[in-house]
Write a protein that holds these residues in place. Structure first.
Motif, short mmCIF file in Angstrom:
data_model
loop_
_atom_site.label_atom_id
_atom_site.label_comp_id
_atom_site.label_asym_id
_atom_site.label_seq_id
_atom_site.Cartn_x
_atom_site.Cartn_y
_atom_site.Cartn_z
N THR A 5 0.82 -1.20 0.00
CA THR A 5 0.00 0.00 0.00
C THR A 5 0.86 1.26 0.00
N MET A 6 1.94 1.23 0.76
CA MET A 6 2.83 2.39 0.79
C MET A 6 3.42 2.67 -0.60
N LEU A 7 3.84 1.61 -1.29
CA LEU A 7 4.37 1.80 -2.64
C LEU A 7 3.29 2.34 -3.57
N ALA A 8 2.08 1.76 -3.47
CA ALA A 8 0.99 2.20 -4.34
C ALA A 8 0.63 3.66 -4.08
N ASP A 9 0.59 4.07 -2.81
CA ASP A 9 0.27 5.45 -2.48
C ASP A 9 1.35 6.41 -3.00
N ALA A 10 2.59 6.00 -2.84
CA ALA A 10 3.68 6.85 -3.34
C ALA A 10 3.60 6.99 -4.86
N LEU A 11 3.26 5.89 -5.54
CA LEU A 11 3.16 5.93 -6.99
C LEU A 11 1.97 6.77 -7.44
N ALA A 12 0.92 6.77 -6.63
CA ALA A 12 -0.23 7.62 -6.96
C ALA A 12 0.15 9.10 -6.93
N ASP A 13 1.07 9.44 -6.03
CA ASP A 13 1.54 10.82 -5.96
C ASP A 13 2.54 11.14 -7.07
N ARG A 14 3.20 10.08 -7.56
CA ARG A 14 4.24 10.27 -8.59
C ARG A 14 3.99 9.26 -9.72
N PRO A 15 2.92 9.42 -10.46
CA PRO A 15 2.58 8.43 -11.50
C PRO A 15 3.71 8.24 -12.50
N GLY A 16 4.00 6.97 -12.76
CA GLY A 16 5.05 6.66 -13.74
C GLY A 16 6.46 6.75 -13.22
N ASP A 17 6.63 7.03 -11.91
CA ASP A 17 7.98 7.15 -11.35
C ASP A 17 8.74 5.85 -11.55
N GLU A 18 9.87 5.93 -12.22
CA GLU A 18 10.59 4.71 -12.60
C GLU A 18 11.14 3.95 -11.39
N LEU A 19 11.57 4.66 -10.36
CA LEU A 19 12.11 3.98 -9.18
C LEU A 19 11.01 3.24 -8.42
N LEU A 20 9.86 3.87 -8.30
CA LEU A 20 8.76 3.22 -7.59
C LEU A 20 8.24 2.01 -8.37
N LEU A 21 8.15 2.14 -9.68
CA LEU A 21 7.72 0.99 -10.49
C LEU A 21 8.69 -0.17 -10.33
N ASN A 22 9.98 0.13 -10.33
CA ASN A 22 10.95 -0.94 -10.15
C ASN A 22 10.84 -1.54 -8.75
N SER A 23 10.56 -0.69 -7.74
CA SER A 23 10.40 -1.22 -6.37
C SER A 23 9.20 -2.16 -6.30
N GLN A 24 8.11 -1.84 -6.99
CA GLN A 24 6.95 -2.73 -7.00
C GLN A 24 7.30 -4.06 -7.66
N CYS A 25 8.00 -3.99 -8.79
CA CYS A 25 8.39 -5.22 -9.48
C CYS A 25 9.31 -6.06 -8.60
N TRP A 26 10.27 -5.43 -7.99
CA TRP A 26 11.22 -6.13 -7.10
C TRP A 26 10.48 -6.73 -5.90
N PHE A 27 9.56 -5.99 -5.35
CA PHE A 27 8.77 -6.48 -4.21
C PHE A 27 8.02 -7.76 -4.59
N MET A 28 7.41 -7.74 -5.75
CA MET A 28 6.66 -8.92 -6.19
C MET A 28 7.58 -10.13 -6.38
N GLY A 29 8.77 -9.86 -6.93
CA GLY A 29 9.68 -10.97 -7.17
C GLY A 29 10.33 -11.50 -5.91
N THR A 30 10.79 -10.61 -5.07
CA THR A 30 11.50 -11.07 -3.86
C THR A 30 10.56 -11.79 -2.91
N TRP A 31 9.35 -11.27 -2.76
CA TRP A 31 8.44 -11.86 -1.77
C TRP A 31 7.35 -12.73 -2.41
N ASN A 32 7.50 -12.95 -3.69
CA ASN A 32 6.54 -13.84 -4.39
C ASN A 32 5.11 -13.34 -4.17
N TYR A 33 4.96 -12.01 -4.32
CA TYR A 33 3.71 -11.35 -3.96
C TYR A 33 2.88 -11.07 -5.22
N ARG A 34 1.62 -11.52 -5.19
CA ARG A 34 0.74 -11.30 -6.33
C ARG A 34 1.44 -11.62 -7.64
#
Length: 927
Positions: free
Chosen positions: A800-829
């Motif tokens: 949720t924190m990542l999603a909220d931050a991305l909502a404030d900064r749509p398309g932010d490349e660092l946040l998008l990469n953090s979401q992708c990394w989060f999904m991969g590292t923690w096998n999330y969604r």
């Protein structure tokens, strides 16, 4: 010789003067020739500088300079500045007369002079650091009872009669320009109509108002004048002179030359049988070649006579006699010139004194003929049809450098019959001012610090500067000098230096050894070293875009000639190395600079010998575009050393990396011995031990640094090292101390991550919870939080924190990469991850980090071929990305490919803690 005029570019409270010879302050009414100011009208303008009125009277060989200034004391800063007034004058040339010292308060005048204000006269030589003594006196008046809201007004006159000018006069006054604001400002200059005085304008000066009345001519100008048109920095000096009015009784340059001539007569100035006469005979006996004799005489004057400018007793234009100068062993440019001139004449060498302007010689061409156009005097010797310009105040001149023509543009020969300006014709030097020889030892590898050895040979003034350093015995001071010299050439530090100076040849030498912090730029699988030498990395881009600038030439500096000889010892016997760009080119002149280069590559060594040389001159406006194009073409071919697929430090086994690092330890220890109280060099040695994988020795050094000062830097290094060693609890404790010492977001995030690596993720999240952030920092905290929270009960919160931050900064490349990394590292969604990771990769421009994140997601999805494709692409971009090596090793080993072991090994060498980090993600290599 110092210029004899005072530039008054802006109103100041220190008035310079010159008249008969007074060491006391006179008090008198305002002179009758002064036109009064409408003070009330000036006050009504409500400006901080209420009045700046300067009026000059040139009469009877004397320049009278009257100045009336008033300040509105509108705040405490102005009050503090005006608490003590200073008035300066030269008692050997004239007097200081005070007319007015008043405080105007609520429209009423408090007359401080009538009230008996006291003053103090002091002799304060303010230019001793420039070896100048002028005998100036300063009168100090402490202003009693001054308050904010008052107006302080003061008026004085200084008078000046220059003994050397035989009744002639000169005065040059700078013009105050906008945006300076004045309640009333004026410059007014008058002289008898029959006196022969005239005026001329300098720079962008408007025409003054001219009146003739009662036998006097007066020129007047209100101040400030309009802001002057800005000129390009690279314009010739004549375009850049500040606006001024020049006045004087000299009609032409020959008048100036003739009036100075009696002061430079040499006949009979060297007494027979004197030690000076013996010095002349020594030179005569040493050689019968006139140019060699001239060089020896110049060396004597430069080396044996110290510089001291003595402006006292009329000395601004009057030189000491040669016998006085020889006996005193000091003198200024006039004294040294007259001494050298007398010696040359005794040696039957045709020579004369000439006046020059060292600050802006080109501007002399637009000056009114005045002695004040010059600030220096040198010797012009005519030998075998060639002019030689000999400066007794310079240093290091020898036969090899005597041909060099200084950058003075014009000279005025001092002759009894008078003379016109002479242009100094430039010529290409015969010797280099500086020769650098460097050997770069890159044999350890492209990503390991390199050593270099340097020898610098200098001549002329550059060599003279090394003479003092050659007598230095303190090794730390020597290294400081060497570091200062090398900072523009090398990134790193000097650990050994030695200076020497040969008084016979006038050659100064620096021999130094140093360590380079970075030798190659590495992109993908190519290591590149850009060769920095005399003929590379040049820029020529004059700005002539403004319409007002299009007809302005480009000014070439100099003279300066450099030769550089470099040898580059390449790693692994030069395997994979090539030269990109231009190697050799014959001597050519590009944008006024002469270049030449020769490059060879054989036996794993690249050698470059090149030179650059430029002499004062100009490039015509019409030629600037072609010169720009020629320089761009030359720069585009600057040579580079490229090594394809070089061996990297992590590819070396423990024994080989230790051997390569071993030679770097000693330089660090040299610095540690010299600066035992500096932790930086201890940390440097620790870093080198880490690079050599000697973690025990590295930790011992870090602990020494901590015991010394306990700085945050030292604890930060200890935390990183302990993590590399797998001591995660200890690493977390060191990170805690860093956070405690600094309290910033970066150290707090590092502490939280260290706790997570030590198996205390919840404690790490608590640290992040305690940090108050806002704005962009919230995005940074969200990314660190997500890195830690995946295997805690706060996974959803992290997302949720990542999603909220991305909502404030749509398309932010660092946040998008953090979401992708989060999904991969923690096998999330993981089922939704591929599309998001595609967006992240595109947003990040297919960076190595984003490709690695997507590869992990593909691995979780079982798309191993896609994962390997991303990992190969990531490692192509950044071969040192340990995460990609480790994941590729996991996939390869799972497929039964032996290369996976190498990937894992290399990943652990790059990041020894990577196994523990991937264990947290539930990822481990197949045994």
């Amino acid at each position: 010789m110092r210029a004899a005029f005072l530039y008054a570019v802006a109103p100041i409270a220190i008035l310079s003067a010159p008249a008969t010879a007074g060491e006391t302050v006179n008090f008198a009414d305002v002179p009758e020739w002064v036109v009064p100011v409408d003070f009330d009208a000036a006050v009504a303008e409500r400006q901080e500088i209420t009045v700046f009125d300067r009026q000059l009277r040139l009469e009877g060989g004397v320049v009278h300079r009257y100045t009336d200034i008033a300040y509105d004391v509108r705040n405490a800063q102005v009050l503090s500045r005006l608490g003590t007034l200073q008035f300066g004058w030269f008692p050997d040339k004239g007097d200081l007369t005070m007319h007015r010292l008043q405080i105007v308060r609520d429209g009423k005048v408090i007359d401080l002079i009538a009230d008996g204000i006291e003053h103090e006269v002091i002799r304060r030589e303010t230019e001793l650091e420039r070896r100048t003594v002028n005998g100036a006196l300063t009168a100090l008046f402490k202003i009693p009872g001054l308050k904010v809201g008052d107006i302080l007004r003061f008026a004085s006159t200084t008078s000046s009669r220059d003994q050397a000018l035989d009744g002639q006069v000169q005065a040059t006054e700078g013009l105050t320009t906008e945006p300076t604001r004045l309640g009333f400002g004026r410059l007014r200059i008058s002289w008898p109509q029959a006196s022969g005085v005239d005026y001329a304008l300098l720079g962008q000066s408007p025409e003054p108002k001219i009146t003739d009345a009662k036998g006097y001519r007066t020129i007047e100008m209100l101040l400030p004048i309009a802001k002057v048109e800005e000129m390009p920095d690279d314009a010739p000096g004549r375009y850049k002179v500040q606006p001024a009015i020049m006045t004087g009784s000299f009609a032409k340059w020959s008048d100036v030359a003739a009036i100075m001539a009696p002061h430079y007569v040499t006949e009979g100035t060297i007494e027979p049988g004197s030690t000076l006469a013996a010095e002349v005979e020594r030179i005569r006996a040493a050689t019968d070649v006139p140019l060699e004799r001239a060089a020896l005489a110049l060396q004597t004057v430069q080396d044996e006579i110290n510089y001291l400018m003595n402006g006292m007793d009329g000395g601004n234009y009057l030189p000491q006699t040669p016998m006085e100068t020889w006996a005193l062993r000091y003198g200024d440019c006039k004294a040294k010139t007259l001494l050298l001139l007398a010696m040359l004449h005794q040696l039957d060498i045709d020579a004369e004194a000439v006046m020059v302007n060292t600050d802006n010689g080109d501007a002399v061409s637009v000056w009114k003929p005045l002695p004040g156009a010059f600030d220096h005097v040198i010797v012009r010797a005519m030998i075998d049809g060639t002019d030689y310009w000999l400066d007794g105040t310079s240093a290091g001149s020898r036969l090899a450098t005597i041909r060099e023509v200084p950058n003075f543009s014009y000279a005025l020969p001092i002759r009894e019959a008078g003379a016109d300006l002479v242009k100094l014709e430039q010529r290409w030097p015969g010797f280099a001012d500086r020769t650098m020889r460097v050997t770069y030892d890159f044999t350890r590898g492209v990503d390991i610090p390199a050593l270099y050895e340097l020898e610098v040979e200098t001549r002329g003034m550059l060599a003279a500067r090394m003479e003092a350093q050659a007598s230095e015995t303190d090794p730390k001071t020597l290294l400081g000098h060497a570091q200062q010299f090398t900072k523009d050439y090398f990134e790193g530090f000097v650990y050994d230096a030695d200076y020497s100076y040969d008084a016979v040849t006038g050659i100064g030498r620096l021999r130094a050894k140093g360590m380079l912090s970075e030798s190659f730029g590495i992109e993908r699988d190519i290591a590149t070293h850009t060769i920095q030498s005399a003929s590379t990395n040049w820029a020529f881009d004059p700005d002539r875009a403004r319409a007002a600038w299009r007809d302005i030439p480009y000014r070439i500096g100099g003279p300066m000639t450099s030769i550089e000889e470099a040898a580059y010892l390449l790693p692994d016997k030069g395997a994979g190395a090539e030269i990109k760009g231009s190697g050799d080119f014959a001597a050519q002149v590009v944008a006024g600079t002469k270049f030449e280069r020769k490059l060879t590559f054989e036996n794993r060594v690249v050698r470059v010998v090149d030179s650059s040389s430029y002499i004062p001159g100009e490039i015509a406006p019409a030629d600037i575009p072609a010169a720009k194009a020629a320089m761009r073409a030359m720069n585009s071919a600057d040579p580079e050393i490229r090594i394809l697929d070089p061996r990297r430090s992590w590819e070396l086994d423990d024994k080989e990396i230790a051997q390569r690092i071993e030679g770097l330890i000693a330089p660090a220890e040299v610095m540690m011995d010299l600066w035992p109280d500096e932790e930086g060099f201890i940390i440097l040695r620790s870093t080198l031990h880490m690079l050599g994988r000697d973690y025990k020795a590295a930790l011992a050094d870090i602990d020494k640094a901590i015991a010394m000062k306990g700085s945050a830097d030292a604890y930060e290094a200890r935390a990183a090292l302990l993590a590399q060693m797998g001591r995660f609890d200890d690493a977390a404790e060191a990170s805690r101390i860093v956070y405690e010492l600094t309290g910033n977001l970066g150290s707090g995030a590092a502490y939280a991550q260290a706790l997570a690596l030590a198996g205390k993720a919840d404690e790490g999240l608590a640290v992040l919870d305690s940090i108050e952030v806002s704005g962009e920092e919230q995005s940074s905290v969200a990314q660190v939080f997500a890195e830690i929270a995946g295997n805690t009960a706060r996974t959803e919160e992290a997302w949720t924190m990542l999603a909220d931050a991305l909502a404030d900064r749509p398309g932010d490349e660092l946040l998008l990469n953090s979401q992708c990394w989060f999904m991969g590292t923690w096998n999330y969604r993981i089922g939704d991850s591929a599309e998001l990771c595609d967006r992240a990769v595109k947003a990040n421009g297919y960076s190595a980090a984003a490709l690695d994140s997507r590869a992990l997601v593909f691995h979780r999805l079982g798309r191993e071929d896609d994962a390997l494709a991303d990992l190969d692409a990531a490692l192509k971009k950044d071969p040192s990305q340990a995460a990609s090596l480790y994941l590729r090793g996991i996939i390869r080993l799972a497929r039964g490919e032996a290369e996976g072991k190498t990937d894992i090994l290399h990943a652990k060498r790059l990041s020894p803690d990577i196994e523990a980090r991937y264990e947290r993600y539930g990822l481990r290599p197949k045994s």
